[in-house]
Design an enzyme around this catalytic site. Structure first.
Site, PDB file in Angstrom:
ATOM      1  CG  HIS A 127      -1.423   1.461   1.630  1.00  0.00           C
ATOM      2  ND1 HIS A 127      -0.736   2.138   2.565  1.00  0.00           N
ATOM      3  CD2 HIS A 127      -2.453   2.079   1.280  1.00  0.00           C
ATOM      4  CE1 HIS A 127      -1.456   3.213   2.501  1.00  0.00           C
ATOM      5  NE2 HIS A 127      -2.308   3.283   1.970  1.00  0.00           N
ATOM      6  CG  HIS A 200     -10.200  -6.346  16.080  1.00  0.00           C
ATOM      7  ND1 HIS A 200      -9.419  -5.355  15.038  1.00  0.00           N
ATOM      8  CD2 HIS A 200     -10.342  -7.336  15.279  1.00  0.00           C
ATOM      9  CE1 HIS A 200      -9.561  -5.686  13.974  1.00  0.00           C
ATOM     10  NE2 HIS A 200     -10.336  -6.880  14.085  1.00  0.00           N
ATOM     11  N   GLY A 284     -17.025  10.054  -1.597  1.00  0.00           N
ATOM     12  CA  GLY A 284     -16.233   9.564  -2.645  1.00  0.00           C
ATOM     13  C   GLY A 284     -17.158   8.577  -3.503  1.00  0.00           C
ATOM     14  NE  ARG A 285     -16.451   5.683 -10.108  1.00  0.00           N
ATOM     15  CZ  ARG A 285     -15.871   4.397 -10.620  1.00  0.00           C
ATOM     16  NH1 ARG A 285     -14.461   4.156 -10.275  1.00  0.00           N
ATOM     17  NH2 ARG A 285     -16.206   3.718 -11.443  1.00  0.00           N
TER      18      ARG A 285
END
Length: 325
Positions: A127, A200, A284-285
């Protein structure tokens, strides 16, 4: 909770109408980001042999973007490299959390973000994003510090431990920040380790990299230069790993473990990721926002890898934060 990288009080910009408190001309930022998207896509197409689909979209409230996606490629099972440049009447809560005095103001935001999910489990998921936010104070108002900031970074999510790949990735991140001072890499690495963490699960998402947000303390020129250096370093950090690992043999066991670990990626993006939250909160899209999800992910109830196996090594030792360089 104080976030690593937050500007300390003694280094904050004074409360005065200096050039760095105004929203700067964003044309140069947009030109850099669109060029970065084009360069990255060209290199990824060369690595994969396939072509990215291109979708241009508009946002009713203002702005739009260019979404470039590959699916079913020889190397990348799914990958998205996205540019967006949006404006709005009210800055969403996810973008004003660190600056409550800007909440509700008109805003401008732009960035390039990407997520690549390779087919081969020995090639890590990756990323990267670089982004700019700016809020527009009311006419005549004196901003309480800069009303703009940069953010970004890159992080690596391997499925099988291969230390040379991770060392290379971290070293490239370090080299991207070195021209701006030795203080930045340790600070942004620690922030990345803290941010990409599934609370978590009490488990890191991957092996980290660098992450920064709310960056304006060096001034506009240096902050923008740092963003460019991080964006430009991405291909140097990731492409050699792809080239080394793309032909590593694998079977059903490795693919099953990859799908299981991809489930953790989904959990983080939907529960914690600020970029996902901003995209959804700002209208947003949706197709572009959720292209970061892997094409296949599995969840198994209370599954535990065999002790001593390569799968166990990933979470037992490899995902623990360490100084890789």
């Amino acid at each position: 909770m104080t976030t690593p990288g937050t500007v300390p009080p003694d280094s904050a910009t004074p409360n005065s109408a200096t050039p760095d408190t105004a929203l700067p001309d964003t044309a140069a930022i947009r030109a850099y980001l669109t060029g970065l998207q084009a360069r990255i896509v060209a290199r990824l197409e060369a690595l994969d042999g396939g072509r990215f689909r291109t979708d241009a979209w508009e946002r009713p409230e203002g702005g739009g973007g260019i979404t470039r996606v590959i699916e079913g490629g020889a190397v990348f099972e799914r990958g998205g490299v996205l540019f967006s440049h949006v404006t709005g009447h009210r800055l969403p809560p996810s973008a004003s959390a660190q600056r409550p005095h800007l909440a509700g103001l008109p805003f401008e935001a732009m960035g390039v973000s990407l997520v690549l999910h390779p087919r081969n489990p020995y090639v890590p998921t990756v990323h990267m994003n670089v982004r700019f936010f700016g809020a527009r104070p009311a006419a005549g108002a004196v901003p309480d510090g800069p009303s703009w900031w940069f953010g970004g970074g890159m992080d690596l999510t391997p499925y099988y431990a291969h230390e040379p790949d991770v060392v290379h990735f971290h070293r490239t991140c370090q080299q991207a920040l070195a021209p701006f001072g030795a203080q930045w890499h340790p600070r942004f690495k620690a922030w990345c380790d803290e941010y990409f963490f599934l609370k978590h699960r009490n488990e890191a998402r991957g092996v980290g990299g660098i992450f920064f947000d709310d960056l304006n303390e060096p001034g506009f020129a240096q902050s923008f230069a740092m963003q460019r250096s991080v964006g430009d370093a991405f291909l140097d950090a990731y492409a050699p790993i792809v080239e080394r690992q793309r032909d590593t043999p694998f079977g059903e066991r490795e693919r099953a473990f990859q799908a299981y670990r991809r489930g953790r990626y989904v959990e983080f993006n939907l529960v914690f990721d600020r970029g996902t939250l901003f995209g959804l909160q700002s209208g947003g899209r949706t197709e572009s926002i959720l292209v970061s999800m892997p094409p296949v992910a599995h969840w198994r109830y209370d599954w535990q890898p065999e002790p001593g196996s390569p799968e166990a090594r990933l979470t037992d030792t490899f995902l623990k934060p360490r100084d890789w360089v």
